[in-house]
Design an enzyme around this catalytic site. Structure first.
Site, short mmCIF file in Angstrom:
data_model
loop_
_atom_site.label_atom_id
_atom_site.label_comp_id
_atom_site.label_asym_id
_atom_site.label_seq_id
_atom_site.Cartn_x
_atom_site.Cartn_y
_atom_site.Cartn_z
N GLY A 167 0.79 -1.24 0.00
CA GLY A 167 0.00 0.00 0.00
C GLY A 167 0.81 1.28 0.00
N CYS A 194 -6.52 -8.92 -1.01
CA CYS A 194 -5.78 -7.70 -0.71
C CYS A 194 -6.48 -6.55 -1.43
CB CYS A 194 -4.35 -7.88 -1.23
SG CYS A 194 -3.36 -6.39 -1.16
N ASN A 195 -6.96 -5.59 -0.66
CA ASN A 195 -7.66 -4.45 -1.27
C ASN A 195 -6.72 -3.64 -2.16
OD1 ASN A 195 -10.44 -4.04 0.40
ND2 ASN A 195 -8.86 -4.99 1.66
N CYS A 250 -8.59 -2.93 4.47
CA CYS A 250 -7.32 -3.62 4.24
C CYS A 250 -7.47 -4.95 4.96
CB CYS A 250 -6.15 -2.82 4.81
SG CYS A 250 -4.61 -3.76 4.97
N HIS A 297 -5.48 -6.81 6.37
CA HIS A 297 -4.73 -6.97 7.63
C HIS A 297 -5.53 -6.47 8.83
CE1 HIS A 297 -1.19 -7.70 5.12
NE2 HIS A 297 -0.49 -7.98 6.22
N1 DGL Z 1 -3.64 -6.56 3.08
C1 DGL Z 1 -3.51 -5.61 2.06
C2 DGL Z 1 -4.77 -4.86 1.72
O1 DGL Z 1 -5.85 -5.40 1.88
C3 DGL Z 1 -2.21 -4.93 1.78
C4 DGL Z 1 -1.52 -4.23 2.87
C5 DGL Z 1 -0.18 -3.71 2.40
O2 DGL Z 1 0.66 -4.53 2.04
O3 DGL Z 1 0.00 -2.49 2.39
O4 DGL Z 1 -4.73 -3.74 1.27
#
Ligand code: DGL
Length: 238
Positions: free
Chosen positions: A42, A73-74, A182, A184
């Site tokens: 991101g 992953c968004n 996100c 995470h």
């Molecule tokens: N989990 C990820 C998302 O949904 C990416 C987070 C990242 O690597 O910045 O955006």
């Protein structure tokens, strides 16, 4: 048909999506690619993200013989989905975007969307707002720099510092729901509840799982003979 479902993210975030998919589809087998070497996505340029994700998709299709790739992953979805679908036309793709539609459909008035810098400034996020926001609704976009990485490396102090800053910046702002944009972020729901008590947290993981099931049914390529086995691949092992 017992080809696998490939799932990718920049690390552990996509496991929040994987969990929902396995619940719905326990008779499939999975390859989970955690690109922790390149975390965070991101905070990279769109070109960098596309080049990284394209290589993983190619690996999942060619080396792992996947019938479907889930961008759990968004950031990857908002940046790469369209290009990937054009490039790999015989493969099914499902992606995840911030649950702005669900928040709007639920008639929350003041919706806070938290995501990575790249997702927040993406065209896709603007489209989701344009297509779903009603006149009486307000969407507050907030990029959480460093948060996905702090979750990835389990840096508790950094997680608390970032959440404290967000809370401070939003002091006095009315918030009725928070979209965790996100994959995470659902891993730290407990911490979000501490900083934003009694505010509903929304994420797209169940919606993605339902879409995965629908797409496989539509193409009649559900396995039925898998056992929910997951092969985990980490791009960095330490
Ligand atoms: N989990 C990820 C998302 O949904 C990416 C987070 C990242 O690597 O910045 O955006």
């Amino acid at each position: 048909m017992n080809k696998k479902i490939g799932i990718l993210d920049s690390g552990i975030g996509g496991t929040t999506v994987l969990k929902e998919i396995i619940n719905l589809l326990p008779k499939e087998d999975y390859v989970y690619y955690a690109d922790n070497k390149n975390n965070p996505y991101g905070e990279k340029t769109p070109e960098e993200i596309y080049n990284i994700v394209d290589k993983i998709v190619e690996f999942l299709i060619k080396e792992k013989n996947c019938k479907m790739v889930v961008l759990a992953c968004n950031t990857a979805t908002t940046q790469c989905m369209k290009q990937l679908q054009e490039k790999y036309q015989n493969i099914l793709f499902v992606g995840t975007v911030p649950a702005i539609k669900a928040a709007c459909d639920n008639n929350y008035k003041n919706i806070l969307v938290l995501a990575t810098p790249v997702t927040i400034t993406s065209k896709r996020t603007q489209e989701l707002i344009r297509d779903n926001k009603k006149k009486n609704q307000q969407i507050i976009l907030k990029s959480c720099d460093g948060l996905a990485n702090a979750i990835e490396i389990k840096d508790k102090n950094k997680i608390y510092k970032i959440l404290r800053n967000i809370q401070k910046e939003l002091e006095g702002t009315k918030i009725d729901s928070i979209v965790l944009g996100c994959t995470h972020y659902p891993l730290i729901k407990k911490e979000f509840n501490e900083f934003f008590p009694n505010i509903p947290l929304l994420d797209g993981s169940l919606g993605v799982a339902k879409q995965v099931k629908r797409e496989l049914e539509k193409k009649e390529i559900l396995s039925g003979t898998g056992t929910g086995k997951i092969e985990y691949i980490y791009s960095k092992n330490d």
